[in-house]
Every structure is written in structure tokens, then in C-alpha cells.
Design an enzyme around this catalytic site. Structure first.
Site, PDB file in Angstrom:
ATOM      1  N   GLU A  25      31.785  46.838  29.392  1.00 16.01           N
ATOM      2  CA  GLU A  25      32.661  45.865  30.037  1.00 16.01           C
ATOM      3  C   GLU A  25      31.858  44.921  30.933  1.00 16.01           C
ATOM      4  O   GLU A  25      32.094  43.707  30.942  1.00 16.01           O
ATOM      5  CB  GLU A  25      33.727  46.577  30.865  1.00 16.01           C
ATOM      6  N   THR A  56      44.491  48.282  37.478  1.00 19.62           N
ATOM      7  CA  THR A  56      44.703  47.784  38.837  1.00 19.62           C
ATOM      8  C   THR A  56      46.147  47.935  39.288  1.00 19.62           C
ATOM      9  O   THR A  56      47.088  47.705  38.526  1.00 19.62           O
ATOM     10  CB  THR A  56      44.292  46.302  38.925  1.00 19.62           C
ATOM     11  N   GLY A 116      42.452  48.443  43.729  1.00 21.47           N
ATOM     12  CA  GLY A 116      41.708  47.581  42.824  1.00 21.47           C
ATOM     13  C   GLY A 116      40.589  48.355  42.158  1.00 21.47           C
ATOM     14  O   GLY A 116      40.800  49.092  41.193  1.00 21.47           O
ATOM     15  N   HIS A 134      29.546  15.377  37.247  1.00 21.90           N
ATOM     16  CA  HIS A 134      30.647  14.593  36.684  1.00 21.90           C
ATOM     17  C   HIS A 134      31.268  13.653  37.713  1.00 21.90           C
ATOM     18  O   HIS A 134      32.101  12.807  37.354  1.00 21.90           O
ATOM     19  CB  HIS A 134      31.750  15.516  36.143  1.00 21.90           C
ATOM     20  N   PRO A 178      48.942  47.343  42.874  1.00 17.74           N
ATOM     21  CA  PRO A 178      49.087  46.492  44.058  1.00 17.74           C
ATOM     22  C   PRO A 178      48.251  46.941  45.252  1.00 17.74           C
ATOM     23  O   PRO A 178      47.771  46.116  46.032  1.00 17.74           O
ATOM     24  CB  PRO A 178      50.595  46.582  44.360  1.00 17.74           C
TER      25      PRO A 178
END
Length: 391
Positions: free
Chosen positions: A254, A136, A141, A350, A138
């Protein structure tokens, strides 16, 4: 502890699991409960996992289960990696960057020369070296064919220039697989993978340890390359321009791995929530005794079992070389989406305590969000799935 042990990646109906897999799952869980679980909060506070832990798991044979013994592995199959990834999630940790480590190990094993495998794999499997993969940027992506980082030949070296961002293990990595253009005019066919050994690499610089919403124990860095000289012998594969193909070939693992991680998280969150609602009382009754609580937990458990069946099928297909891109995308999308849905419900059960960082569910809620982004956003996963239908 007994309640936690009732959940596992391996079920009685799991077709890929041998006795060795079951023994490995048991020993890995015990190791993680003893060495990982007590350090989760410490790693999150310091923003990095202790290097000593990498060596501990290396000494215990946790890494490199699918790699030949000649290179320091166990000579097994990728299901051993799947078990380790699940068990990490099962104790509620996202700090240890083994997901990236195993990806790099498989890149080198699949595309490396004999010399490269002999040099790098034993170090990665033993935990003496930590790996990262620099994809990746800047401005880039998921669109990897348009990376701007480039590598120019200079004699028997490449000179790498550019920058990367959001790189897991970025501050600890000794070995970085850099995605770079060796031909800036060739699009996807100009992408190559080049391995950088970071020690004494002039022109290589790590930026700050990035502050994130979650996964705070995982060191995530910016990386900068200014005329960094790397031997041409560090190119992965026999020729330049194979990087995009190599990346796409490894993406099914992946993406399945993200689904496996999601299942580990879900199992941990459900166990923690059941414990909480059994102990907590309101209006004179246990929270567990309210119908809404029981229905929500029933929904979460059902989603977990559906995901467990799906990822087990994915592991079977991967072992047989039959895990296609669309199915892996489904595992990534469905797993991470389900993970976030379950975290939402478990935190809600919770009550106010779920909003407190002292309770694991708050950290898990924050840690889970990025699963829908990295490895290719879930929107891209849906597009890939849709393309498989448009024939």
C-alpha cells in the site's frame, strides 16, 4: 502525446521489467488515454467513476495481474499492478479506485480460503464487483488497534456494529473488508478482517458522498453498521484475531503504491507544465526561456528521476519478498512529499492560470495533498523509519 510518452515507470535500467510488462504498460496507457483521460473532469463533477469503466478495464485484463489464472487473473506478478497504478497517475486521474481494489484483491489472495478466493477474486478482477476496505473511524485514524467497530458471534454469523469514515469506493463497493474487533479486550490481538457483501445486507447503511478538497472523482463515504449479520465463513484467515497482523503484512505494498502514484502524477504535471511554458509568452519571450523556469523544471525532473529509481528498487524488493516496513515508509513519505513539492512549483510556473480549475495543474495540486495523510500520515512514516535506526 509524444512528449507524454517519453516518461514511463519502466526505464532501460529497470531490472524487473520483462517484455510482457512493457507490452502491458503500452496497452494500459493507450486504454487509459482513450477511456480514462476524457472522463476525468466528468467523474470529478459527478463525484463517482462510472461502473461501466470498471467493466471496461476488467475486460481488457488490467486488474489482477498478480493473481492466478484459476481465479481470473493473469498469473503474473505485482509489477503489473504497479504499472496500472502509475499509468493512472500518468493521465492525471485520481477518481478510479483501483488502488483500494488491488489492496483488497491481495488481502483475499493472501488470506482467503479456497472457497473465498474462487467466489470473490474473479468478480473483482472482471470489474463486476468493486471493493473497499473499512479501516478509518471518526475517532480512530492510523491507530488501527483501537478501532471501536466490533463483531459479535451469533450462531454461524457475526453481528457487526460501528461506523467508518473516509472510505474510498464507499458508495460503489459491493464487497467491503471490515476491520472490526472480535475481542474488544485484546487490543491488537482482538482485530479481525471480515468481508461484507453489501447487497441486501440489513443494517448496513452508506452515508453521504463526502465533499473533499481534492480527489473529487473518487467516491468517499461514511459507513454505518447496525447489527449487520455476516456469515462467520466471511472471516479472512483461519482464526479470529489475525487482522492487525494481516493489515501490517500488506502495508508495504500500500505504501509503495502511494509512491508509485506520486511518480505518475509528477510525470504528468511536468509534461503539462513544459507544454504550458513553451507556449506562454511574457515580456516578449517564452516562459521557458527564463532561467528561473528552466532551473525549477530541472529541479522537478531530478526529483522525478530520483523517485523513479527508488520505486523501481521497491518493486524489485517487493517481488523478492524483501520490501521491509521502513523502506516502504520511505517510499510513501518521500514520494508524497516530493509530489506536493513538484505540484507547488508547476502551479507557480502556470501563474494565474494555475489557479484556474480549467487547467489540470490546479486539480492535481488539490488531489495531491491527501497523499501525505492516507496510508499512514507522513509523520508516522518518519517514526517507523526512525525505529528501524534505533537498534
Amino acid at each position: 502525446l509524444n512528449r507524454k510518452r517519453n516518461m514511463s515507470l519502466i526505464k532501460d535500467t529497470t531490472t524487473w521489467a520483462s517484455d510482457e510488462h512493457k507490452m502491458f504498460a503500452d496497452s494500459t496507457r493507450k486504454l487509459f488515454e482513450a477511456e480514462m483521460a476524457p472522463n476525468v473532469d466528468k467523474w470529478a463533477e459527478q463525484g463517482i467513476v462510472d461502473r461501466a469503466f470498471w467493466k471496461t478495464v476488467g475486460q481488457q485484463g488490467v486488474m489482477g495481474g498478480a493473481i492466478a489464472e484459476d481465479y481470473g487473473g493473469s498469473g503474473g506478478d505485482i509489477a503489473f499492478d504497479a504499472i496500472a497504478i502509475y499509468e493512472q497517475g500518468r493521465v492525471g486521474d485520481t477518481g478510479w479506485g483501483y488502488g483500494i481494489q488491488t489492496i483488497v484483491i491481495h488481502y483475499i489472495n493472501a488470506y482467503g480460503s479456497e472457497e473465498q478466493k474462487s467466489k470473490w477474486l474473479p468478480r473483482l478482477i472482471s470489474g463486476d464487483s468493486v471493493a473497499a476496505i473499512a479501516m478509518t473511524e471518526p475517532g480512530t485514524g492510523s491507530d488501527l488497534q483501537n478501532v471501536q467497530t466490533y463483531a459479535e458471534k451469533d450462531g454461524n454469523h457475526y453481528k457487526i456494529n460501528g461506523s467508518k469514515i473516509f472510505i474510498t469506493n464507499g458508495h460503489t463497493a459491493d464487497l467491503i473488508v471490515v476491520v472490526a474487533k472480535t475481542d474488544r479486550g485484546a487490543g491488537a490481538k482482538g482485530v479481525s478482517l471480515i468481508v461484507l457483501e453489501t447487497e441486501e445486507a440489513e443494517g448496513f447503511r452508506r452515508g453521504r458522498n463526502l465533499k473533499k478538497l481534492g480527489m473529487k472523482g473518487s467516491d468517499t463515504a461514511e459507513l454505518f453498521f447496525e447489527n449487520v449479520r455476516v456469515p462467520t465463513a466471511n472471516l479472512l484467515g483461519p482464526e479470529e484475531g489475525q487482522g492487525f497482523y494481516q493489515l501490517m503484512k500488506q502495508l508495504p505494498w500500500e505504501r509503495l503504491m502511494i509512491g508509485i502514484t506520486a511518480l505518475g502524477f509528477i510525470d504528468f504535471a511536468i509534461a503539462e507544465t513544459v507544454k504550458y511554458v513553451q507556449d506562454r509568452k511574457a515580456f516578449g519571450n517564452r516562459i521557458m526561456d527564463f532561467q528561473n523556469t528552466r532551473f525549477k523544471l530541472a529541479e522537478c525532473k531530478t526529483k522525478a528521476e530520483l523517485l523513479r529509481t527508488f520505486v523501481n528498487d521497491g518493486i524489485t524488493r517487493l517481488e523478492a519478498g524483501q520490501l521491509d516496513a521502513a523502506t516502504a515508509s520511505m517510499a510513501k513519505w518521500w514520494g508524497s512529499q516530493t509530489q506536493n513539492e513538484v505540484m507547488h512549483e508547476c502551479l507557480q510556473l502556470h501563474g494565474g492560470y494555475g489557479f484556474m480549475m480549467e487547467f489540470p495543474i490546479a486539480r492535481l495540486y488539490a488531489d495531491s495533498r491527501v497523499q501525505m495523510i492516507y496510508g499512514g500520515t507522513n509523520e508516522i512514516m518518519k517514526e517507523l523509519i526512525a525505529r528501524s535506526m534505533d537498534v
